[in-house]
Design a protein around this motif. Sequence first.
Motif, short mmCIF file in Angstrom:
data_model
loop_
_atom_site.label_atom_id
_atom_site.label_comp_id
_atom_site.label_asym_id
_atom_site.label_seq_id
_atom_site.Cartn_x
_atom_site.Cartn_y
_atom_site.Cartn_z
N LEU A 1 -31.99 68.01 30.03
CA LEU A 1 -32.73 68.60 28.91
C LEU A 1 -31.76 69.04 27.83
O LEU A 1 -30.81 69.79 28.10
CB LEU A 1 -33.55 69.81 29.39
N LEU A 2 -31.99 68.56 26.63
CA LEU A 2 -31.20 68.98 25.47
C LEU A 2 -31.99 70.05 24.73
O LEU A 2 -33.13 69.81 24.33
CB LEU A 2 -30.92 67.79 24.54
N VAL A 3 -31.40 71.22 24.56
CA VAL A 3 -32.03 72.31 23.83
C VAL A 3 -31.28 72.49 22.51
O VAL A 3 -30.07 72.76 22.52
CB VAL A 3 -32.02 73.63 24.63
N ILE A 4 -31.98 72.33 21.41
CA ILE A 4 -31.37 72.52 20.09
C ILE A 4 -31.82 73.88 19.56
O ILE A 4 -33.00 74.10 19.29
CB ILE A 4 -31.76 71.39 19.12
N GLY A 5 -30.89 74.78 19.42
CA GLY A 5 -31.18 76.12 18.96
C GLY A 5 -30.52 77.17 19.83
O GLY A 5 -30.68 77.14 21.06
N GLY A 6 -29.78 78.09 19.20
CA GLY A 6 -29.06 79.12 19.95
C GLY A 6 -29.62 80.51 19.73
O GLY A 6 -28.93 81.50 19.99
N GLY A 7 -30.87 80.59 19.25
CA GLY A 7 -31.50 81.90 19.08
C GLY A 7 -32.15 82.36 20.36
O GLY A 7 -31.96 81.78 21.44
N PRO A 8 -32.97 83.42 20.30
CA PRO A 8 -33.59 83.98 21.50
C PRO A 8 -34.42 82.98 22.30
O PRO A 8 -34.29 82.91 23.52
CB PRO A 8 -34.47 85.11 20.95
N ILE A 9 -35.28 82.19 21.62
CA ILE A 9 -36.13 81.24 22.35
C ILE A 9 -35.28 80.19 23.04
O ILE A 9 -35.47 79.89 24.23
CB ILE A 9 -37.15 80.59 21.40
N GLY A 10 -34.33 79.61 22.31
CA GLY A 10 -33.48 78.59 22.90
C GLY A 10 -32.68 79.10 24.07
O GLY A 10 -32.54 78.42 25.10
N CYS A 11 -32.15 80.32 23.96
CA CYS A 11 -31.34 80.90 25.04
C CYS A 11 -32.19 81.20 26.27
O CYS A 11 -31.79 80.90 27.41
CB CYS A 11 -30.64 82.15 24.54
N GLU A 12 -33.35 81.80 26.08
CA GLU A 12 -34.20 82.14 27.23
C GLU A 12 -34.60 80.89 28.01
O GLU A 12 -34.50 80.84 29.24
CB GLU A 12 -35.45 82.88 26.76
N LEU A 13 -35.04 79.86 27.28
CA LEU A 13 -35.54 78.66 27.96
C LEU A 13 -34.40 77.82 28.52
O LEU A 13 -34.56 77.18 29.58
CB LEU A 13 -36.41 77.84 27.00
N SER A 14 -33.24 77.81 27.88
CA SER A 14 -32.09 77.06 28.41
C SER A 14 -31.70 77.58 29.78
O SER A 14 -31.54 76.82 30.75
CB SER A 14 -30.89 77.17 27.46
N GLN A 15 -31.56 78.90 29.89
CA GLN A 15 -31.14 79.47 31.17
C GLN A 15 -32.22 79.32 32.24
O GLN A 15 -31.92 79.01 33.40
CB GLN A 15 -30.78 80.95 30.98
N ALA A 16 -33.48 79.50 31.83
CA ALA A 16 -34.57 79.40 32.81
C ALA A 16 -34.65 77.99 33.39
O ALA A 16 -34.72 77.81 34.62
CB ALA A 16 -35.89 79.78 32.15
N PHE A 17 -34.65 76.97 32.53
CA PHE A 17 -34.75 75.60 33.04
C PHE A 17 -33.51 75.21 33.83
O PHE A 17 -33.61 74.47 34.83
CB PHE A 17 -34.98 74.62 31.88
N HIS A 18 -32.34 75.69 33.42
CA HIS A 18 -31.13 75.37 34.19
C HIS A 18 -31.21 75.95 35.60
O HIS A 18 -30.84 75.28 36.57
CB HIS A 18 -29.90 75.93 33.46
N ARG A 19 -31.73 77.17 35.72
CA ARG A 19 -31.84 77.80 37.03
C ARG A 19 -32.89 77.11 37.90
O ARG A 19 -32.90 77.29 39.13
CB ARG A 19 -32.17 79.28 36.87
N LEU A 20 -33.77 76.36 37.25
CA LEU A 20 -34.79 75.62 38.01
C LEU A 20 -34.35 74.19 38.31
O LEU A 20 -35.16 73.34 38.67
CB LEU A 20 -36.10 75.61 37.21
N GLY A 21 -33.06 73.93 38.18
CA GLY A 21 -32.51 72.65 38.61
C GLY A 21 -32.39 71.60 37.54
O GLY A 21 -32.08 70.44 37.86
N VAL A 22 -32.60 71.95 36.28
CA VAL A 22 -32.47 70.99 35.18
C VAL A 22 -31.06 71.09 34.61
O VAL A 22 -30.54 72.20 34.39
CB VAL A 22 -33.51 71.28 34.08
N LYS A 23 -30.44 69.95 34.36
CA LYS A 23 -29.13 69.95 33.72
C LYS A 23 -29.34 70.16 32.22
O LYS A 23 -29.89 69.29 31.54
CB LYS A 23 -28.41 68.63 33.98
N VAL A 24 -28.90 71.31 31.71
CA VAL A 24 -29.19 71.71 30.33
C VAL A 24 -27.94 71.63 29.47
O VAL A 24 -26.87 72.12 29.86
CB VAL A 24 -29.77 73.14 30.28
N THR A 25 -28.11 71.01 28.30
CA THR A 25 -27.10 71.07 27.24
C THR A 25 -27.73 71.81 26.06
O THR A 25 -28.82 71.44 25.60
CB THR A 25 -26.67 69.66 26.79
N GLN A 26 -27.08 72.85 25.62
CA GLN A 26 -27.59 73.65 24.50
C GLN A 26 -26.69 73.48 23.29
O GLN A 26 -25.47 73.67 23.37
CB GLN A 26 -27.70 75.12 24.88
#
Length: 728
Positions: free
Chosen positions: A405-430
């Motif tokens: 999952l590629l997350v574009i955005g380093g604000g609150p929404i991007g940060c919350e969802l990046s960490q959540a999906f990564h902890r659920l087993g998704v390889k995240v690039t922010q």
Amino acid sequence: MKAKRLGLLLLLALLIGAFFLFDFNRYFSLEYFAEQREAISAYTTANPLTAAAIYFIVYVVVTGLSLPAATVLTLVGGAVFGLFEGTLLVSFASVIGSTIAFLVSRLSLRDWVQDKFGDSLQAINAGVEREGAMYLFGLRLVPLFPFFVINLVMGLTPVKARTFFWVSQLGMLPGTIVYVNAGTQLGQVQSASGILTPGLIASFVLLGIFPFIARRILDALKSRKALAGVDKPAHFDRNLVVIGAGAAGLVTSYIAAAVKAKVTLIEKHKVGGDCLNTGCVPSKALIRSAKIANYVERASEFGVQVSSPEINFAAVMERVQSVIKQVEPHDSVQRYTSLGVECLEGEATILDPYRVKVNGQVLTTRNIVIATGARPFVPPIPGLDLVEYYTSDTIWSLRDKPERLLVIGGGPIGCELSQAFHRLGVKVTQLDMSPRLMPREDTDVSAAVEARFRNEGIDLRLGYSAKAFKRNASGASLLICEKDGEEVELTFDKVLLAVGRRANTSNLGLDKLGIGVNKDGTLQVNEFLQTEIPTVFAAGDVAGPYQFTHTAAHQAWYAAVNSLFGVLRKFRADYRVIPWATFTDPEVARVGLNEQDAIARNIPYEVTRYGIDDLDRAIADSEAHGFIKVLTVPGKDKILGATIVGHHAGELITEYITAMKHGIGLNKILGVIHIYPTLSETNKYAAGEWKRAHAPQKTLQWLEKWHRWRRKSETDMNSALGRSNNEV
């Protein structure tokens, strides 16, 4: 040119200094006038033109130098020259003097005042840009600020001198008449027994109520202009129509119904708005599942041995939907209907200031509140249509776990969802253009979050700009991005766009009404949340300046009360204490100023810092990380702002929100008993750090000597006393 400006300032400083140094201000008092009244009257009777000329010149000089004598001179003008002639002299002399002060300010004080009072000027400059002459007229008609301040400040704005002159002439005239009339009554007082004459009492009553009368007149003029040509209904079906059933719309409707107004709430999609359906509620449900998965992985830290968690991604996403369903009744049509709110589903169009069309039906209403919220901004990146992208509105439809999952955005929404999906087993690039995450926070806050993200394995690409999307021969999605002039390719399966939100203002009919829009897309509203159309208000994300659910609810009170009771009294929206939190791990919570805001606004501050890694409960919970940082007025315990980074920061910040709201300082927080062992002790220890840094050192030195003396034995003291007696 600079030398001429300095010379002009020096001359002004000398003149003003001489005024006070040689005590010339004693000649500009009612006491002095009372002593010299007979002589002044006799001279004026014998030399009317000369007396008027002298008075006129003195008034111009006093006003031009911004000396504190204009009020007394105005009263004296009424007493000596009468109502008509006094008003004529004062009106023109005050405006000429004000224009001189205006020009002096423009020529010599612009840079200094901008540096010194930049924050105060922001609202005035915005008002001038928005309304120009009408804004100045309002300042003149309603004396919220001393006129000499208006003269100097307006010299720093783009207002033309001729506009300043004629608007000031017109705007100050009503006040001039009131003050000159009061002066004529003073002139009729012959003795102490004559002070309470009906005319004098009436004059001072008029002085007291004039600002309120002027405000009403100005509001009436603005309303008349804005509503000119509008067909006003003979009677209204409703007191209020609210468009949008998110947090702002729901609270506005609730308040209106509570005070027995007839209110209609219109929503075209889902009641509850973004917070319930696509924002706060689903994201926190997802974060909770992700945190449980993280705790399972960390189980060995707590002495518990378990296998790695098996993530049922579809079940997690279904749980999110079940949480929404459980919260849904709080915001349901059934609930609000039972409270007395008429709820309609459909797309609303504002036909005019009194009419709203929905489902082919035209509703007439006294007032309208726009609470249509905001939507995710989709950036125009080339090739975006070639890839499968999501926003914070649509990501909740996912059921199959993406590998990358590629997350574009380093604000609150991007940060919350990046960490959540990564902890659920998704390889995240922010990825974000900013060199750090959460750029609205201080650098040490960003560093703490970034360190945790990298430690957990999130691939952070900060300082990267997205250039284009494409697909390669095998069908994989690629993002071409750039950093420092070098292009990089990133491969992903799905992309989440979290680059901000835009206010929902389309298809409402606002362009026909002439309601202005700010640069960020939000509606232009005044301090009462009122648009340029006096019957139309706005609240929540569509109004700004903050896009938080709790702020939307806060604004809703003002929108409801001002729209329903504004004819009696209006309340200015209060944004002095606005808190927020980003629910990453560690959580980040803030209220008031942080360091970068204080520096940008040239606000002096002190910083008190306490590391949560030293807190007993945090150590016991294996959450010994983060810090609290409190900004205070230098040398005082008054709180300017607080930032907390750590476990449950969003809960801990509440003590500082309460303190700032009610003017409670760090000394009072230190004096409050906090339960041991709790995380809330963090706040007390931070207050203790401030107290330690501000301990009275000289007093402590004396106390040390006193305690040292007290440690001496009674024998030693008696012996010393005996030696003293023998010596005597």
